[in-house]
Design a protein around this motif. Structure first.
Motif, PDB file in Angstrom:
ATOM      1  N   PRO A   7       0.829  -1.213   0.000  1.00 34.84           N
ATOM      2  CA  PRO A   7       0.000   0.000   0.000  1.00 34.84           C
ATOM      3  C   PRO A   7       0.866   1.267   0.000  1.00 34.84           C
ATOM      4  O   PRO A   7       1.987   1.266   0.516  1.00 34.84           O
ATOM      5  CB  PRO A   7      -0.794  -0.098   1.310  1.00 34.84           C
ATOM      6  CG  PRO A   7      -0.722  -1.536   1.716  1.00 34.84           C
ATOM      7  CD  PRO A   7       0.571  -2.048   1.176  1.00 34.84           C
ATOM      8  N   ALA A   8       0.326   2.321  -0.592  1.00 35.75           N
ATOM      9  CA  ALA A   8       1.029   3.606  -0.631  1.00 35.75           C
ATOM     10  C   ALA A   8       1.379   4.040   0.782  1.00 35.75           C
ATOM     11  O   ALA A   8       0.548   3.971   1.694  1.00 35.75           O
ATOM     12  CB  ALA A   8       0.163   4.653  -1.314  1.00 35.75           C
ATOM     13  N   GLY A   9       2.607   4.448   0.987  1.00 33.33           N
ATOM     14  CA  GLY A   9       3.072   4.920   2.286  1.00 33.33           C
ATOM     15  C   GLY A   9       3.466   3.806   3.241  1.00 33.33           C
ATOM     16  O   GLY A   9       3.945   4.070   4.339  1.00 33.33           O
ATOM     17  N   SER A  10       3.307   2.542   2.833  1.00 30.72           N
ATOM     18  CA  SER A  10       3.650   1.414   3.690  1.00 30.72           C
ATOM     19  C   SER A  10       5.036   0.902   3.333  1.00 30.72           C
ATOM     20  O   SER A  10       5.491   1.012   2.197  1.00 30.72           O
ATOM     21  CB  SER A  10       2.621   0.298   3.513  1.00 30.72           C
ATOM     22  OG  SER A  10       2.977  -0.816   4.305  1.00 30.72           O
ATOM     23  N   THR A  11       5.698   0.348   4.314  1.00 28.62           N
ATOM     24  CA  THR A  11       7.030  -0.209   4.089  1.00 28.62           C
ATOM     25  C   THR A  11       6.967  -1.640   3.583  1.00 28.62           C
ATOM     26  O   THR A  11       7.804  -2.056   2.780  1.00 28.62           O
ATOM     27  CB  THR A  11       7.852  -0.176   5.396  1.00 28.62           C
ATOM     28  OG1 THR A  11       7.861   1.153   5.899  1.00 28.62           O
ATOM     29  CG2 THR A  11       9.271  -0.624   5.163  1.00 28.62           C
TER      30      THR A  11
END
Length: 180
Positions: free
Chosen positions: A128-132
């Protein structure tokens, strides 16, 4: 006396899985020939010699032993002229194969690379966007795609096995080389 013969030994035409390290000026033509004659793979270190000297050393080892030996060039340095001299003037094609990598080795390399790429793309798509890190389903999907690609590669490699030693390839027939 029992010896240890491995697939690498058979591929390289050596008797024991011993590869002599190409440690610069410590390697002599005599050492390379002695290792080859003992059944291992002697290796010339040629990165820091002239093209003419490389050809001379390769030919000298060839006069000293009929056994296979290797040439090492550090490709991180400018060795184009040296490589060209080694390939064009001093090296002869192997009578055991028509190329450095057999077709099934290429199939395996490409197949495993595709599996790794598919796994990486799948993990990226499930992050997901912004997830590592990817989601749990991303790992599962990547694992299944990687396993499927690896399975297909194994099937292809088994189906495309090299012909038995008693046969000759079209390239070998054309060039006059025979198995033996």
């Amino acid at each position: 006396m029992a010896t240890l013969t491995t697939p690498l030994c058979r591929q390289l035409g050596i008797e024991v899985p011993v590869v002599q390290a190409p440690i610069g000026s410590a390697v002599t033509t005599e050492l390379v020939a002695a290792v080859a004659d003992a059944g291992g793979l002697g290796t010339l270190a040629l990165t820091w010699v002239t093209a003419e000297e490389a050809v001379r050393r390769i030919r000298q080892v060839r006069r000293m032993t009929p056994r296979p030996f290797a040439v090492n060039l550090v490709l991180d340095f400018p060795v184009d002229e040296l490589l060209d001299a080694c390939l064009r003037k001093a090296c002869r094609p192997s009578r055991r194969s028509s190329s450095a990598m057999s077709f099934h080795q290429v199939v395996r390399s490409v197949g495993f690379s595709i599996g790794s790429a598919l796994g990486g793309l799948t993990l990226a798509a499930h992050t997901p966007a912004g997830s590592t890190f990817p989601t749990g389903t991303g790992y599962a999907t990547a694992s299944w795609l990687g396993a499927a690609a690896m399975g297909a590669t194994v099937v292809a490699a088994l189906a495309l096995r090299q012909a038995p030693e008693s046969t000759t390839t079209g390239l070998q027939r054309e060039s006059g080389l025979r198995k033996g």
